[in-house]
Design a protein around this motif. Structure first.
Motif, short mmCIF file in Angstrom:
data_model
loop_
_atom_site.label_atom_id
_atom_site.label_comp_id
_atom_site.label_asym_id
_atom_site.label_seq_id
_atom_site.Cartn_x
_atom_site.Cartn_y
_atom_site.Cartn_z
N PHE A 1 51.39 -69.63 -15.47
CA PHE A 1 51.14 -69.93 -16.87
C PHE A 1 50.19 -68.92 -17.52
O PHE A 1 49.72 -69.13 -18.64
N LEU A 2 49.90 -67.83 -16.81
CA LEU A 2 49.02 -66.78 -17.32
C LEU A 2 49.82 -65.53 -17.64
O LEU A 2 50.85 -65.25 -17.00
N ARG A 3 49.34 -64.74 -18.58
CA ARG A 3 50.05 -63.50 -18.92
C ARG A 3 49.98 -62.49 -17.79
O ARG A 3 50.96 -61.81 -17.48
N ASP A 4 48.80 -62.38 -17.16
CA ASP A 4 48.60 -61.41 -16.08
C ASP A 4 47.69 -62.04 -15.04
O ASP A 4 46.46 -62.01 -15.18
N ALA A 5 48.31 -62.64 -14.03
CA ALA A 5 47.53 -63.37 -13.02
C ALA A 5 46.59 -62.45 -12.25
O ALA A 5 45.48 -62.87 -11.87
N ASP A 6 46.98 -61.21 -12.02
CA ASP A 6 46.10 -60.28 -11.32
C ASP A 6 44.86 -59.96 -12.15
O ASP A 6 43.74 -59.93 -11.63
N ALA A 7 45.05 -59.72 -13.44
CA ALA A 7 43.91 -59.47 -14.33
C ALA A 7 43.00 -60.68 -14.38
O ALA A 7 41.76 -60.54 -14.42
#
Length: 411
Positions: free
Chosen positions: A256-262
């Motif tokens: 549900f996040l745009r960029d899980a790594d960020a």
């Protein structure tokens, strides 16, 4: 299909929309003194929730009192956020008229909860319901309700532009009627890149000069957005308040996040405050940004940080969200003083405001509705619903702004 507006009509807060006395969309509260709740508590066959902000979920546990056990449908983050907010409301107001539910009600919510992902159609009270990413906060959803004859699209709160935390909405499902939010229908936001650039430059300058920056931020969405900004620009930061718990929870829902790594990098970059052994007072001597609740200075750890930094003009307080009239945050912006812990405190530290809104502005709303030009639009969730409906009508839309308590029959 009959649609009744039990809250959120001509106002921001206590969103609650009842379909055919059977399916309830959202059931929030309006944070005021005292708080206001929907105009009545119905007995729906099922509940569907658009997202996890207090004005949309704040009164949900009251729906499972007595023998009532309607299933409650939401995305996984919305469920988690609703439970966090319910526990916080109990902690602050449990046993008073400001809290319309009990700890037992909150436990019952867990028993009737049903979670769904985006674009996974499910049945609720005899309707087919589908969630679409609304781009507001993690888990926020447009809600499409289909009774076989009419397709109703409830936008919930949404944003058409990307944030660091979530991507803007791109979903435009076919609908026969649209219920559209209008929070910023008379505002044009600055470009997000411009706002972020000014914020980063201001914070970096303050830290270079030897000051500390307190960043009041809403626990849900805004705190995590600010942590992502700090990590992206290598700004040393602390995080405090309810935003810590929310950050930990959202890390468990990377889809549900745009960029899980960020997001993982931002979470690792931030130092989580425990509040033990006078830690908060020590932190105010650090050259760092302190991201903390409450976003309007109406409670939370900000009540410790502001008194500590207020006397030094080298320090800074950067408000990151809208400040409701009558809140200490609004007073601080307008007068340079604020009531903190019962005392009016003048603040010598520099005070700034940045518009990191998670809502579509006027241009975003019009762009979104451009795909529904031939579809009737019901305007809600705004201080100027009728004015926006008038604007839409002048542009050729079939648009109205229902009043509080009004029932609209859809054809």
């Amino acid at each position: 299909m009959d649609v009744q507006f039990l809250g959120g009509a001509g106002e921001i807060g206590r969103s609650a929309i009842l379909i055919d006395e059977s399916l309830l969309l959202d059931f929030g509260m309006l944070t005021d003194s005292p708080p206001q709740f929907p105009v009545r508590t119905p007995s729906p066959d099922a509940v569907v929730v658009s997202h996890g902000h207090l004005d949309h979920v704040g009164t949900i546990p009251a729906l499972v009192s007595g023998d009532a056990r309607p299933p409650i449908h939401w995305t996984p983050p919305t469920y988690e956020l609703a439970m966090t907010l319910a526990r916080d409301t109990l902690k602050l107001h449990g046993g008073t008229v400001n809290c319309p539910f009990t700890e037992t009600n909150v436990r019952r919510v867990t028993q009737v909860s049903e979670t769904h992902g985006y674009r996974e159609t499910f049945e609720a009270a005899g309707y087919e319901v589908t969630f679409y990413n609304a781009g507001h906060i993690p888990g926020s959803a447009h809600v499409l309700v289909d009774d076989g004859d009419t397709r109703l699209l409830y936008t919930g709160d949404f944003h058409t532009d990307d944030q660091r935390l979530v991507s803007g909405t791109t979903a435009r499902p076919d609908a026969d009627t649209v219920i559209c939010e209008s929070t910023y229908s008379d505002v044009d936001h600055e470009l997000r890149e411009t706002v972020e650039g000014r914020f980063v430059e201001s914070v970096e300058t303050t830290l270079w000069e030897g000051g500390t920056v307190v960043v009041p931020a809403f626990a849900i969405g805004r705190t995590q957005e600010m942590l992502l900004v700090c990590e992206a620009h290598d700004i040393p930061c602390y995080v405090d308040g309810m935003g810590k718990e929310v950050t930990e929870m959202l890390a468990q829902h990377p889809e549900f996040l745009r960029d899980a790594d960020a997001f993982r990098r931002a979470k690792s970059h931030a130092r989580f405050v425990t509040g033990k052994d006078g830690q908060r007072k020590r932190i105010t001597d650090q050259k760092a940004a302190i991201v903390t609740t409450s976003g309007m200075l109406s409670g939370g750890p900000a009540m410790t940080y502001i008194p500590e930094v207020r006397g030094n003009p080298m320090n800074k307080v950067t408000m990151t969200g809208y400040q409701v009239e009558g809140t200490p945050g609004r007073d601080l912006l307008e007068t340079g003083s604020a009531e903190i812990d019962g005392r009016i405190m003048p603040v010598s530290a520099r005070v700034e405001q940045y518009d990191f809104s998670a809502h579509a502005d006027r241009g975003g709303l019009l762009a979104y509705l451009g795909d529904y030009r031939d579809t009737p639009v019901l305007v809600n969730h705004g201080d100027r619903c009728e004015a926006f409906a008038t604007t839409l009508r002048e542009d050729g839309y079939d648009a109205t702004a229902p009043e509080l308590g009004e029932t609209v029959s859809l054809q």
